[in-house]
Design an enzyme around this catalytic site. Structure first.
Site, PDB file in Angstrom:
ATOM      1  N   GLU A 269      26.342  19.296  20.404  1.00 44.43           N
ATOM      2  CA  GLU A 269      25.688  21.272  20.506  1.00 44.43           C
ATOM      3  C   GLU A 269      24.194  20.780  20.363  1.00 44.43           C
ATOM      4  O   GLU A 269      23.993  20.516  19.266  1.00 44.43           O
ATOM      5  CB  GLU A 269      26.274  22.347  19.283  1.00 44.43           C
ATOM      6  CG  GLU A 269      27.980  21.261  19.556  1.00 44.43           C
ATOM      7  CD  GLU A 269      27.980  22.517  20.309  1.00 44.43           C
ATOM      8  OE1 GLU A 269      27.926  23.345  21.439  1.00 44.43           O
ATOM      9  OE2 GLU A 269      29.540  22.157  20.813  1.00 44.43           O
ATOM     10  N   CYS A 303      20.303  28.603  18.520  1.00 43.63           N
ATOM     11  CA  CYS A 303      20.267  27.641  19.851  1.00 43.63           C
ATOM     12  C   CYS A 303      20.437  28.556  20.848  1.00 43.63           C
ATOM     13  O   CYS A 303      20.440  28.199  22.228  1.00 43.63           O
ATOM     14  CB  CYS A 303      21.284  26.697  19.531  1.00 43.63           C
ATOM     15  SG  CYS A 303      22.493  27.202  19.125  1.00 43.63           S
TER      16      CYS A 303
HETATM   17  P1  NAD Z   1      17.315  17.643  15.391  1.00 43.83           P
HETATM   18  O1  NAD Z   1      17.409  17.392  16.830  1.00 43.83           O
HETATM   19  O2  NAD Z   1      15.300  17.175  14.857  1.00 43.83           O
HETATM   20  O3  NAD Z   1      17.308  17.453  13.692  1.00 43.83           O
HETATM   21  C1  NAD Z   1      19.232  17.809  13.430  1.00 43.83           C
HETATM   22  C2  NAD Z   1      19.716  16.955  12.674  1.00 43.83           C
HETATM   23  O4  NAD Z   1      19.465  15.618  12.865  1.00 43.83           O
HETATM   24  C3  NAD Z   1      18.833  16.983  11.005  1.00 43.83           C
HETATM   25  O5  NAD Z   1      19.605  16.912  10.044  1.00 43.83           O
HETATM   26  C4  NAD Z   1      17.815  15.740  11.757  1.00 43.83           C
HETATM   27  O6  NAD Z   1      17.517  14.804  10.395  1.00 43.83           O
HETATM   28  C5  NAD Z   1      18.568  14.874  12.300  1.00 43.83           C
HETATM   29  N1  NAD Z   1      18.362  13.183  12.724  1.00 43.83           N
HETATM   30  C6  NAD Z   1      16.643  13.090  13.722  1.00 43.83           C
HETATM   31  N2  NAD Z   1      16.312  12.399  13.453  1.00 43.83           N
HETATM   32  C7  NAD Z   1      17.867  11.739  13.835  1.00 43.83           C
HETATM   33  C8  NAD Z   1      18.327  10.294  14.355  1.00 43.83           C
HETATM   34  N3  NAD Z   1      17.019   9.423  14.878  1.00 43.83           N
HETATM   35  N4  NAD Z   1      19.583  10.210  13.716  1.00 43.83           N
HETATM   36  C9  NAD Z   1      20.557  10.940  13.639  1.00 43.83           C
HETATM   37  N5  NAD Z   1      19.842  11.710  13.219  1.00 43.83           N
HETATM   38  C10 NAD Z   1      19.030  12.311  12.919  1.00 43.83           C
HETATM   39  O7  NAD Z   1      17.095  19.201  15.627  1.00 43.83           O
HETATM   40  P2  NAD Z   1      15.780  19.810  14.955  1.00 43.83           P
HETATM   41  O8  NAD Z   1      14.640  20.342  15.602  1.00 43.83           O
HETATM   42  O9  NAD Z   1      15.966  20.330  13.367  1.00 43.83           O
HETATM   43  O10 NAD Z   1      17.216  21.535  15.128  1.00 43.83           O
HETATM   44  C11 NAD Z   1      16.815  22.118  16.093  1.00 43.83           C
HETATM   45  C12 NAD Z   1      17.610  22.101  17.755  1.00 43.83           C
HETATM   46  O11 NAD Z   1      18.719  22.061  17.022  1.00 43.83           O
HETATM   47  C13 NAD Z   1      16.839  22.945  18.317  1.00 43.83           C
HETATM   48  O12 NAD Z   1      17.337  22.308  19.973  1.00 43.83           O
HETATM   49  C14 NAD Z   1      18.101  23.858  18.671  1.00 43.83           C
HETATM   50  O13 NAD Z   1      18.554  24.191  20.396  1.00 43.83           O
HETATM   51  C15 NAD Z   1      19.815  22.879  18.590  1.00 43.83           C
HETATM   52  N6  NAD Z   1      20.661  23.486  17.996  1.00 43.83           N
HETATM   53  C16 NAD Z   1      21.699  23.778  18.539  1.00 43.83           C
HETATM   54  C17 NAD Z   1      23.267  24.099  18.124  1.00 43.83           C
HETATM   55  C18 NAD Z   1      24.376  24.283  19.043  1.00 43.83           C
HETATM   56  O14 NAD Z   1      25.546  24.336  18.570  1.00 43.83           O
HETATM   57  N7  NAD Z   1      24.187  23.835  20.546  1.00 43.83           N
HETATM   58  C19 NAD Z   1      23.280  24.875  17.401  1.00 43.83           C
HETATM   59  C20 NAD Z   1      21.926  24.988  15.991  1.00 43.83           C
HETATM   60  C21 NAD Z   1      20.453  24.122  17.099  1.00 43.83           C
END
Ligand code: NAD
Length: 534
Positions: A269, A303
């Protein structure tokens, strides 16, 4: 003379008083602040007050492996538990969310900075999802009879089997529901879960662990591993049987590649640059109220929130001034009471990113209708609800997700132009259409390439409809949460076919050629039997 009324629920709870409530919430939820931790640890700071919340362990790859092994043992027992037992745990979780409503609201606000009303949406979503899968899981996953190779002779039943251990990686913006809601679907399907929450919001995830344990789940069935995603993501993906990722498109793509290399299922997501269309016939008052909610809920760190608004020429002059007034009347506050409409952003880095989008647009010639600045008088990471016009291709805010309280307004001639522009994005998560003509709205919705469309609502109608799938097209993701899709994905099918009386091959004494002729005759006949294929 009238005496001003103060609503008791509206009393401000800020600064040290909010910190005190936060600390009490940790205790009420059975969590400690990690002050006595001896190994490597990470500090967690409240965006609401700027004060430290506590420390959590900075775990490493070996810790992840051990957690997954423990989860495997717990999963084998859990997979044998009858569906009513799984359902009982989920309903107990539902009840605990409401029983512990105040400390949960306090903790979510303290850790994420969001307004109380938006924290409440998280509690409601968690409870609704737990209730929905508790009540429907058995039906969605029931073994189903299908048409066999030879009717009457081949009996076929398709079973749904759990995948094993599901690794969930969740972001900071909805720390409660994105930790809990995907987990309840995975658990109901007979899996164990190892969750890696974002490093900014681990305490809320740890609270979910406490709640599930109190609800009757084995403590190893749902575990939380805390540490940076860059260090724990890969070992988690390498150890589990399926991955559920919520976060940015860039990280989601890397996660999906790694899962793909192991051929394990992945659901992602991801981000959005969600459009909202205001048709000329849209009623101004309702549309403005809905648009403000759609753009600024959770300070735009949602999101599915709206960042692009396409307004029909005929509505522009009525709609824009009213929208600006409504945005300006929002109360931005670092307040643990119910008094704020919008809280501060999650961190100083995120504030810098949001403002960079606005500054880049202004430098390129865009106009700020309202906002466009930080609000240090509210808190170090607060940002004003911002509306822009004159945004053009090439500006960062035009196509990239801001993930903050910033929306751009574009005037369009008609539905054709609105749909063309709405679809001119690699993302495809959510969209909204405002119109007095519901049929036209539904027709328009079908032409927008996104996973959910809300008509006369911004996002909550589709999101809150837990029975219907929710997720993104294109760069917004893979797979769906909610509905049957959101639980079936945590299983794999197993087909068991029982052949009766005679085998599917030439019986003794019947040559292959005669057998093939008989089979061909049967298949030609089968083509004319309408009820055969179920
Ligand atoms: P992010 O991708 O930076 O982080 C999300 C998660 O991934 C965190 O737990 C982080 O620690 C982890 N992560 C970071 N690097 C990683 C790696 N190399 N391997 C595995 N995991 C890793 O996202 P963010 O900035 O924290 O969150 C915001 C984003 O999330 C926005 O783009 C938003 O649109 C999206 N989002 C989407 C939904 C949906 O349902 N579509 C819901 C909420 C947020």
């Amino acid at each position: 003379m009238t005496t001003p009324m103060t609503h008791p629920g509206r009393a401000a709870v800020r600064g040290p008083a909010a910190d005190e409530r936060g600390r009490a919430a940790l205790r009420a939820l059975g969590l400690d602040d990690g002050a006595d931790l001896t190994g490597e640890a990470m500090d967690v700071v409240s965006p609401l007050t700027g004060s430290p919340i506590g420390r959590v362990p900075r775990l490493g790859p070996d810790d992840v492996d051990r957690a997954v092994q423990r989860a495997r043992t717990a999963q084998r027992r859990w997979a044998r538990a009858p569906m009513r037992e799984r359902s009982r745990v989920l309903l107990a979780l539902h009840d605990l969310v409401w029983r512990l409503r105040d400390p949960l609201l306090d903790l979510v606000q303290w850790e994420s900075g969001k307004a109380r009303a938006h924290a409440f949406e998280e509690l409601a979503d968690t409870a609704m999802t737990a209730r929905y899968y508790a009540r429907t899981g058995a039906r969605h996953l029931a073994a189903r009879r299908r048409g066999g190779a030879v009717p009457g002779l081949t009996g076929v039943v398709v079973h749904r089997r759990p995948l094993g251990v599901v690794g969930i990686i969740s972001p900071w913006n909805y720390p409660l529901t994105l930790a809990a809601s995907d987990a309840v679907a995975a658990l109901m399907a007979g899996n164990a879960v190892v969750l890696k929450p974002d490093s900014d919001t681990p305490f809320t995830a740890l609270a979910v662990h406490r709640l599930l344990t109190r609800a009757g789940a084995d403590p190893d069935l749902f575990q939380v591993v805390t540490g940076p995603g860059s260090a724990l993501g890969a070992p988690l993906i390498d150890a589990v049987d399926a991955v559920m990722f919520t976060g940015s498109t860039a990280t989601g793509s890397a996660v999906a590649s790694r899962a793909g290399a192991r051929l394990i299922p992945v659901s992602a997501e991801l981000g959005g640059k969600n459009p909202l269309i205001v048709r000329a016939d849209a009623p101004v008052g309702r549309t403005v109220r809905g648009t403000v909610k759609a753009c600024f809920s959770n300070s735009g760190q949602l999101c599915i929130s709206i960042e692009r608004i396409y307004v029909h020429r005929g509505a522009w002059d009525r709609f824009i001034p009213a929208l600006v007034r409504a945005a300006e009347s929002l109360r931005v506050g670092a307040d643990m009471g119910w008094g704020a409409d919008m809280g501060p952003l999650i961190s100083a880095e995120h504030l810098a990113k949001v403002h960079a989008h606005v500054a880049d647009a202004v430098a390129g010639g865009a106009t700020v209708l309202t906002g466009g600045r930080a609000l240090p008088e509210v808190g170090p990471t607060a940002y004003a609800p911002t509306l822009l016009t004159g945004v053009a291709e090439g500006m960062e805010v035009f196509a990239a997700e801001t993930f903050g309280p910033v929306a751009s307004l574009y005037r369009v001639s008609d539905d054709e132009e609105a749909v063309r522009l709405a679809n001119a994005s690699p993302y495809g998560l959510n969209a909204a259409v405002w119109t007095a003509d519901r049929r036209a709205g539904v027709e328009l919705a079908g032409r927008i390439r996104v996973g959910t469309v809300n008509i006369n609502e911004g996002y909550a109608a589709a999101w809150g409809s837990t029975a219907a799938p929710m997720g993104g097209m294109g760069a917004s993701g893979l797979g769906r949460r909610h509905g049957p899709e959101g639980i079936v994905k945590y299983t794999q099918s197993q087909t068991i076919a029982v052949q009766r009386l005679m085998p599917l091959q030439a019986p003794p004494g019947v040559g292959e050629a005669r057998w093939a002729t008989a089979m061909a005759a049967w298949l030609r006949l089968a083509r004319r039997l309408p009820g055969l294929d179920r």
